[in-house]
Scaffold this active site. Structure first.
Site, PDB file in Angstrom:
ATOM      1  N   GLY A   1       6.254  -0.053   3.871  1.00  0.00           N
ATOM      2  CA  GLY A   1       7.235  -0.213   3.347  1.00  0.00           C
ATOM      3  C   GLY A   1       8.393   0.909   3.200  1.00  0.00           C
ATOM      4  N   ALA A   2       9.333   0.956   2.300  1.00  0.00           N
ATOM      5  CA  ALA A   2      10.348   1.945   2.306  1.00  0.00           C
ATOM      6  C   ALA A   2       9.775   3.196   1.994  1.00  0.00           C
ATOM      7  CB  ALA A   2      11.376   1.389   1.137  1.00  0.00           C
TER       8      ALA A   2
ATOM      9  N   GLY B   1       0.545  -2.476   6.463  1.00  0.00           N
ATOM     10  CA  GLY B   1       2.104  -2.626   6.626  1.00  0.00           C
ATOM     11  C   GLY B   1       2.712  -1.339   6.087  1.00  0.00           C
TER      12      GLY B   1
ATOM     13  N   VAL C   1       0.957   1.388   4.161  1.00  0.00           N
ATOM     14  CA  VAL C   1      -0.157   1.096   2.998  1.00  0.00           C
ATOM     15  C   VAL C   1      -1.429   0.670   3.814  1.00  0.00           C
ATOM     16  CG1 VAL C   1      -0.857  -0.736   1.367  1.00  0.00           C
ATOM     17  CG2 VAL C   1       1.459   0.122   1.428  1.00  0.00           C
TER      18      VAL C   1
ATOM     19  N   GLY D   1       6.451   4.185   2.408  1.00  0.00           N
ATOM     20  CA  GLY D   1       5.219   4.837   3.093  1.00  0.00           C
ATOM     21  C   GLY D   1       4.483   3.635   3.690  1.00  0.00           C
TER      22      GLY D   1
ATOM     23  N   ASP E   1      11.931  -8.083  -9.797  1.00  0.00           N
ATOM     24  CA  ASP E   1      11.799  -8.433  -8.335  1.00  0.00           C
ATOM     25  C   ASP E   1      10.942  -9.314  -8.068  1.00  0.00           C
ATOM     26  OD1 ASP E   1      12.914  -8.295  -5.937  1.00  0.00           O
ATOM     27  OD2 ASP E   1      11.946  -6.509  -5.276  1.00  0.00           O
TER      28      ASP E   1
HETATM   29  N1  LIG Z   1      -2.792  -3.544  -3.008  1.00  0.00           N
HETATM   30  C1  LIG Z   1      -2.321  -4.158  -2.196  1.00  0.00           C
HETATM   31  N2  LIG Z   1      -3.335  -5.051  -1.448  1.00  0.00           N
HETATM   32  C2  LIG Z   1      -3.209  -5.575  -0.243  1.00  0.00           C
HETATM   33  N3  LIG Z   1      -2.022  -5.453   0.280  1.00  0.00           N
HETATM   34  C3  LIG Z   1      -1.195  -4.849  -0.147  1.00  0.00           C
HETATM   35  C4  LIG Z   1      -1.205  -3.912  -1.098  1.00  0.00           C
HETATM   36  N4  LIG Z   1      -0.114  -3.235  -1.532  1.00  0.00           N
HETATM   37  C5  LIG Z   1       0.779  -3.457  -0.560  1.00  0.00           C
HETATM   38  N5  LIG Z   1       0.064  -4.572   0.429  1.00  0.00           N
HETATM   39  C6  LIG Z   1       0.672  -4.901   1.646  1.00  0.00           C
HETATM   40  O1  LIG Z   1       1.189  -3.890   2.361  1.00  0.00           O
HETATM   41  C7  LIG Z   1       2.477  -4.073   2.857  1.00  0.00           C
HETATM   42  C8  LIG Z   1       3.509  -2.898   2.579  1.00  0.00           C
HETATM   43  O2  LIG Z   1       3.602  -2.902   1.331  1.00  0.00           O
HETATM   44  P1  LIG Z   1       4.684  -2.053   0.575  1.00  0.00           P
HETATM   45  O3  LIG Z   1       4.695  -2.504  -0.865  1.00  0.00           O
HETATM   46  O4  LIG Z   1       4.561  -0.681   0.826  1.00  0.00           O
HETATM   47  O5  LIG Z   1       5.883  -2.515   1.126  1.00  0.00           O
HETATM   48  P2  LIG Z   1       6.794  -3.884   1.064  1.00  0.00           P
HETATM   49  O6  LIG Z   1       6.499  -4.699  -0.279  1.00  0.00           O
HETATM   50  O7  LIG Z   1       6.894  -4.581   2.472  1.00  0.00           O
HETATM   51  O8  LIG Z   1       7.968  -3.012   0.894  1.00  0.00           O
HETATM   52  P3  LIG Z   1       8.937  -2.243  -0.112  1.00  0.00           P
HETATM   53  O9  LIG Z   1       8.866  -0.661   0.252  1.00  0.00           O
HETATM   54  O10 LIG Z   1      10.117  -2.800  -0.515  1.00  0.00           O
HETATM   55  O11 LIG Z   1       8.031  -2.099  -1.290  1.00  0.00           O
HETATM   56  C9  LIG Z   1       2.688  -5.447   2.589  1.00  0.00           C
HETATM   57  O12 LIG Z   1       2.261  -6.223   3.581  1.00  0.00           O
HETATM   58  C10 LIG Z   1       2.148  -5.513   1.112  1.00  0.00           C
HETATM   59  O13 LIG Z   1       1.732  -7.121   0.965  1.00  0.00           O
END
Ligand SMILES: Nc1ncnc2c1ncn2[C@@H]1O[C@H](COP(=O)(O)OP(=O)(O)OP(=O)(O)O)[C@@H](O)[C@H]1O
Length: 496
Positions: free
Chosen positions: A230-231, A228, A235, A233, A340
């Site tokens: 996020g803001a 997915g 992941v 980058g 958060d």
């Molecule tokens: N360590 C991890 N293991 C498994 N999934 C992850 C991990 N870190 C992030 N994800 C998943 O990757 C996706 C993107 O995560 P990310 O933290 O970049 O964005 P977000 O939480 O959706 O938004 P924000 O940018 O507001 O934090 C999400 O669905 C998150 O649950």
């Protein structure tokens, strides 16, 4: 997790104001062309605001009733401020990557917000040729905010603190509608050294190269599956060729980061944190303009997936509460508030492990120091955050209580309301009503009572809650695995 869309009337107002500011940059001293003055006042009998542009009036009157405005002006003011800020924030440059935010970084953030909501600038621009009163239906403020989206920090308007709340609300509305008034004195901001703030981009890259692992991430890792974006980058799951382990990597395009200097500080902070209930940082890699942050991979997805799809038993809820509390207590022991806590930020392993992630809004505090920045996600916010009172570590305990309600109900209180109205309700109602309360065990009821005390002094600390009898009924973590599998099946998710 999702972005905002649409800007509604506030976006239009702000866009217009911005262009007025730009014009003024080359026309300082020119007479202003005031085409329309709007006098906003409070009706002494009804307590309602009058004289607002019709679209604003509709916003207030459709989402916060006149009686509610009158009864709880503080709450109405806080809610409107929230809405304004989220719209204005859209005009701001990209957020920097913030796995942990230090006190200094938040000071910077406050400054940014003060700039965004700079009353002085707004009032200097009196050439209000906005077509208030001509607003069409399309001007009506739409729901432009994702319900689960994290809300950025809210400004601290020191200059407004002493005014009564309804007048405060009037001032905010005036600010946005550019009603002419004498400029107010700018708030006095705390002066703090901002580490690395003066470094050039080249110096920042040089520092990053020093603290990052020297391996070429494109050689070392095999990109397996996107999880997915996020803001800051994307992941993705990657295979580490060193030991064939699977990790989660966040790929941050540094060219899109407005505050690269903060990244330096934050990587250093991340390195110092390690706990079994935190999604731990593994390493950072730099390749040209891309920073790869490697983290533990949690292949069970987020707790949100489980709470929205599956009914949890009290023993399973207790287990998740205990694990989350351990993470919160650890952060608090380090002088850090997460700010958060919500199911989206609790990730699960297939073995039932429970880990807190997303430290983008952590504040570092010293001792019992209190913060006053509005941060978090509306539905999980503690009342003292919404009303912009000083707050401390116990905001995380309130949010945990709201997360427990998610585990009971599948969603937090007021999720069906707009964020603006939800904020109003949090501030006005205080402790939310919990459906099917009578079905909960006495221990669970008491646990929730201790989390959801509006009076911060009566609210338990994370350490106190870890000793609460409710946690004694916690089932083994592996009992979460079937729930995770069921949710993944429904949501067609897998991490292979
Ligand atoms: N360590 C991890 N293991 C498994 N999934 C992850 C991990 N870190 C992030 N994800 C998943 O990757 C996706 C993107 O995560 P990310 O933290 O970049 O964005 P977000 O939480 O959706 O938004 P924000 O940018 O507001 O934090 C999400 O669905 C998150 O649950």
């Amino acid at each position: 997790m999702t972005g905002r869309s649409g800007r509604g009337v506030f976006g239009k107002l702000f866009a217009k104001k911005q262009s007025n500011r730009d014009e003024r940059a080359t026309e300082i001293g020119m007479p202003t062309n005031v085409k329309q003055h709007i006098h906003v006042s409070k009706n002494s009998e009804t307590g309602m605001l009058e004289g607002l542009p019709s679209s604003w009036q509709r916003l207030l009157n459709t989402q916060i009733t006149p009686a509610e405005q009158h009864e709880n002006p503080d709450a109405a003011a806080a809610a409107v401020k929230f809405h304004i800020y989220t719209i204005k924030k859209e005009k701001a440059p990209n957020e920097p990557f913030k796995p942990f935010v230090t006190e200094q970084a938040i000071t910077e953030e406050d400054l940014e917000i003060e700039k965004l909501l700079d009353k002085k600038n707004a009032h200097q621009s009196q050439d209000s040729d906005l077509s208030f009163g001509q607003s069409s239906e399309e001007d009506a403020p739409g729901e432009s905010y994702s319900h689960r989206q994290t809300m950025p920090a809210q400004p601290t308007k020191h200059s407004m603190k002493k005014k009564d709340a309804m007048m405060d609300l009037t001032a905010i509305v005036e600010d946005l509608t550019m009603i002419g008034h004498e400029p107010e004195e700018s708030p006095i901001l705390r002066k703090k050294e901002i580490a690395n703030a003066t470094l050039t981009d080249e110096e920042i890259y040089e520092e990053l190269r020093k603290i990052c692992n020297k391996d070429d991430p494109y050689v070392r890792f095999e990109r397996a599956k996107d999880l997915g974006a996020g803001a800051s980058g994307v992941v993705f799951v990657a295979i580490d060729s060193k030991d064939n382990s699977r990790v989660a990597i966040k790929d941050i395009d540094l060219t899109k980061q407005s505050r690269k200097d903060l990244i330096l500080n934050e990587i250093n902070v991340l390195k110092g944190f390690n706990h079994k209930n935190l999604v731990n940082f593994l390493d950072a890699f730099l390749s040209y303009d891309h920073l790869w942050v490697a983290m533990e991979l949690l292949d069970g997805g987020s707790l949100t997936d489980v709470v929205t799809e599956v009914v949890m038993k009290e023993g399973q809820i207790a287990a998740v509460c205990r694990e989350t509390l351990q993470a919160i207590a650890f952060l608090h022991s380090k002088g850090t508030i997460h700010r958060d806590i919500k199911s989206d930020n609790v990730l699960l392993g297939m073995d039932g492990s429970v880990k807190v992630t997303d430290f983008g809004f952590c504040a570092n505090i010293v001792g019992d120091e209190k913060r006053q920045t509005m941060v978090g996600t509306p539905y999980w916010m503690a009342p003292e955050v919404v009303t912009r009172k000083q707050y401390g570590k116990k905001v995380d305990v309130w949010s945990l209580g709201i997360m427990a309600i998610e585990m009971i109900e599948g969603e937090p209180p007021y999720m069906k309301e707009t964020p603006l109205r939800a904020l109003y309700l949090i501030a006005a109602v205080g402790r939310p009503k919990i459906p099917r309360w009578e079905n909960l065990s006495a221990n669970f009821q008491d646990f929730l009572d201790k989390c959801l005390q509006v009076d911060v002094d009566l609210r338990a600390t994370a350490d106190e809650l870890l000793a609460h009898p409710f946690l004694e009924c916690a089932m083994e973590l592996r009992t979460l695995t079937p729930l995770i599998k069921a949710a993944q099946k429904i949501l067609h998710k897998n991490y292979d």
